[in-house]
Design an enzyme around this catalytic site. Sequence first.
Site, PDB file in Angstrom:
ATOM      1  N   SER A 139     -22.941 -62.660 -17.953  1.00  7.70           N
ATOM      2  CA  SER A 139     -23.227 -62.423 -19.310  1.00  7.70           C
ATOM      3  C   SER A 139     -24.117 -63.490 -19.673  1.00  7.70           C
ATOM      4  CB  SER A 139     -21.652 -62.755 -20.217  1.00  7.70           C
ATOM      5  OG  SER A 139     -22.160 -62.871 -21.883  1.00  7.70           O
ATOM      6  N   TYR A 152     -14.013 -67.626 -21.994  1.00 10.87           N
ATOM      7  CA  TYR A 152     -14.844 -66.513 -21.252  1.00 10.87           C
ATOM      8  C   TYR A 152     -16.203 -67.131 -20.775  1.00 10.87           C
ATOM      9  CZ  TYR A 152     -17.658 -62.184 -21.527  1.00 10.87           C
ATOM     10  OH  TYR A 152     -18.344 -60.998 -21.047  1.00 10.87           O
TER      11      TYR A 152
HETATM   12  N1  NAP Z   1     -20.049 -56.013 -24.471  1.00  6.70           N
HETATM   13  C1  NAP Z   1     -20.553 -57.047 -24.418  1.00  6.70           C
HETATM   14  O1  NAP Z   1     -21.132 -57.328 -25.483  1.00  6.70           O
HETATM   15  C2  NAP Z   1     -20.934 -57.696 -23.017  1.00  6.70           C
HETATM   16  C3  NAP Z   1     -21.926 -58.865 -23.049  1.00  6.70           C
HETATM   17  C4  NAP Z   1     -21.938 -59.365 -21.912  1.00  6.70           C
HETATM   18  C5  NAP Z   1     -21.287 -59.073 -20.684  1.00  6.70           C
HETATM   19  N2  NAP Z   1     -20.329 -57.967 -20.800  1.00  6.70           N
HETATM   20  C6  NAP Z   1     -19.640 -57.906 -19.668  1.00  6.70           C
HETATM   21  O2  NAP Z   1     -19.800 -56.543 -19.492  1.00  6.70           O
HETATM   22  C7  NAP Z   1     -18.919 -56.026 -18.551  1.00  6.70           C
HETATM   23  C8  NAP Z   1     -18.314 -54.665 -19.057  1.00  6.70           C
HETATM   24  O3  NAP Z   1     -18.056 -54.656 -20.115  1.00  6.70           O
HETATM   25  P1  NAP Z   1     -18.091 -53.507 -21.467  1.00  6.70           P
HETATM   26  O4  NAP Z   1     -19.051 -54.072 -22.419  1.00  6.70           O
HETATM   27  O5  NAP Z   1     -18.696 -52.318 -20.867  1.00  6.70           O
HETATM   28  O6  NAP Z   1     -16.699 -53.504 -22.027  1.00  6.70           O
HETATM   29  P2  NAP Z   1     -15.612 -52.460 -21.863  1.00  6.70           P
HETATM   30  O7  NAP Z   1     -15.947 -51.021 -21.875  1.00  6.70           O
HETATM   31  O8  NAP Z   1     -14.181 -53.071 -22.492  1.00  6.70           O
HETATM   32  O9  NAP Z   1     -15.189 -52.688 -20.383  1.00  6.70           O
HETATM   33  C9  NAP Z   1     -14.325 -53.545 -19.918  1.00  6.70           C
HETATM   34  C10 NAP Z   1     -13.770 -52.902 -18.526  1.00  6.70           C
HETATM   35  O10 NAP Z   1     -13.075 -53.856 -17.649  1.00  6.70           O
HETATM   36  C11 NAP Z   1     -12.002 -53.230 -17.163  1.00  6.70           C
HETATM   37  N3  NAP Z   1     -10.865 -53.976 -16.761  1.00  6.70           N
HETATM   38  C12 NAP Z   1     -10.373 -55.194 -17.292  1.00  6.70           C
HETATM   39  N4  NAP Z   1      -9.497 -55.530 -16.484  1.00  6.70           N
HETATM   40  C13 NAP Z   1      -9.441 -54.820 -15.365  1.00  6.70           C
HETATM   41  C14 NAP Z   1      -8.496 -54.701 -14.304  1.00  6.70           C
HETATM   42  N5  NAP Z   1      -7.739 -55.714 -14.073  1.00  6.70           N
HETATM   43  N6  NAP Z   1      -8.856 -53.729 -13.218  1.00  6.70           N
HETATM   44  C15 NAP Z   1      -9.919 -52.857 -13.514  1.00  6.70           C
HETATM   45  N7  NAP Z   1     -10.559 -52.718 -14.591  1.00  6.70           N
HETATM   46  C16 NAP Z   1     -10.182 -53.743 -15.597  1.00  6.70           C
HETATM   47  C17 NAP Z   1     -11.285 -52.463 -18.389  1.00  6.70           C
HETATM   48  O11 NAP Z   1     -10.521 -50.969 -17.696  1.00  6.70           O
HETATM   49  P3  NAP Z   1      -9.867 -50.210 -18.795  1.00  6.70           P
HETATM   50  O12 NAP Z   1     -11.056 -49.121 -19.248  1.00  6.70           O
HETATM   51  O13 NAP Z   1      -8.696 -49.780 -18.027  1.00  6.70           O
HETATM   52  O14 NAP Z   1      -9.407 -50.866 -20.064  1.00  6.70           O
HETATM   53  C18 NAP Z   1     -12.638 -51.805 -19.149  1.00  6.70           C
HETATM   54  O15 NAP Z   1     -13.048 -50.427 -18.441  1.00  6.70           O
HETATM   55  C19 NAP Z   1     -17.719 -56.908 -18.418  1.00  6.70           C
HETATM   56  O16 NAP Z   1     -17.613 -57.626 -17.306  1.00  6.70           O
HETATM   57  C20 NAP Z   1     -18.070 -57.817 -19.807  1.00  6.70           C
HETATM   58  O17 NAP Z   1     -17.715 -59.098 -19.577  1.00  6.70           O
HETATM   59  C21 NAP Z   1     -20.228 -57.340 -21.896  1.00  6.70           C
END
Ligand code: NAP
Length: 246
Positions: A139, A152
Site C-alpha cells: 500500500s 496498518y
Molecule cells: N482497498 C484499499 O483502499 C487498499 C489500498 C491499498 C492496499 N490495499 C491492499 O489490497 C489488498 C486487497 O484488499 P482489498 O481492497 O481487495 O480489500 P478486501 O476485499 O477487503 O480484501 C481483503 C481480503 O483479505 C482476506 N483476508 C484477510 N485475512 C485473511 C486470512 N487470514 N486468510 C485469508 N484471507 C484473508 C479477506 O478474506 P475474506 O474475503 O474471507 O474476508 C479479503 O478477501 C490488501 O492487502 C489491502 O491491504 C487495499
Amino acid sequence: MSRNVVILGATSAIAQAVARQCAARGDRLLLVARNAGKLEALRKSLENLSSHPPACVESDLTDVSSHPELIRKVGAAFTTIDFALVAHGILGDQETLEKDIKTALKILDANFVSAFSLLTLLANQMEPQKCGCLAAISSVAGDRIRRSLYVYGTTKGALNLFLEGLRLRLSPLGVRVLTIKPGFVDSPMTAHLKKNRLFASPDRVAADILQAVDRGREELYTPWFWKWIMRIICLLPRFIFTRLPL
Ligand SMILES: NC(=O)c1ccc[n+]([C@@H]2O[C@H](COP(=O)([O-])OP(=O)(O)OC[C@H]3O[C@@H](n4cnc5c(N)ncnc54)[C@H](OP(=O)(O)O)[C@@H]3O)[C@@H](O)[C@H]2O)c1
C-alpha cells in the site's frame, strides 16, 4: 500465451478482479482463500470466462503452520508458476488497534507475518525455475507513516522492505518481484470511507497489476498518480508533515 497464476487471498475485491482478467485471457488459475462460500462463488463466476476451470484451496492464511503444505499443493498443480500474487490484508480501526494489542497483533499476522511466510516459501519454489513474477499487494500507506493509520502503515512498510530483500535475492536469478502499492481502492476494506475522486475501482487496479507483470516492473503505484503524490509526501520535512491532517 496461457500462464499459470496463483492468487492467495483470492476473494479480496482486487484479487477477484485480477482473477477475472487472468481467466479472460486464458490463464490457468489456482485460487486460495479462507471463506469457502466466497471462493465457490468466485470459481463459478470464472467458469464462463475461461476453458481452464480454476482450482481452489480453502485456507486461513494466518495459519503459518499450514503454509508448507499449501505451497506443496501449488507445486503439485503447477510445475512452473508464472505469476504468484499475495493479496490478503486487513485495515483495522486505528483507535482500536492502539488500545487492543491482541487485535493489533492480528493485523501484523495478516498483513506481514503470513505474507513473509508465504512469499518465502513461494520464493523457494520459484527460484529454481529462473522465471516468473512473485508479487504482493502492499500500500502507499507503507511509504510514509501517518498518525491516523500507523499500525496498518507499519505492516505495509515492513512488507515493502521484505519484498525489496526478496528482489535482491531473486532478480539476478530471473525471478521478478513486484511490489504493488495501491492508493484508495473502492473495495469492502474501504466501505466505511466517503468516496472521492482519488478512489480507483478494483478492475482498474487489476489491469494496472497485470500490465506491470507483463512489462517486468518491480514496483507499481496504482493508479499512476500515487507515485507523484507519495514522492511529494515523502519529501515533506517532518515539521510540515506532522501539521497536515493525515
Ligand atoms: N482497498 C484499499 O483502499 C487498499 C489500498 C491499498 C492496499 N490495499 C491492499 O489490497 C489488498 C486487497 O484488499 P482489498 O481492497 O481487495 O480489500 P478486501 O476485499 O477487503 O480484501 C481483503 C481480503 O483479505 C482476506 N483476508 C484477510 N485475512 C485473511 C486470512 N487470514 N486468510 C485469508 N484471507 C484473508 C479477506 O478474506 P475474506 O474475503 O474471507 O474476508 C479479503 O478477501 C490488501 O492487502 C489491502 O491491504 C487495499
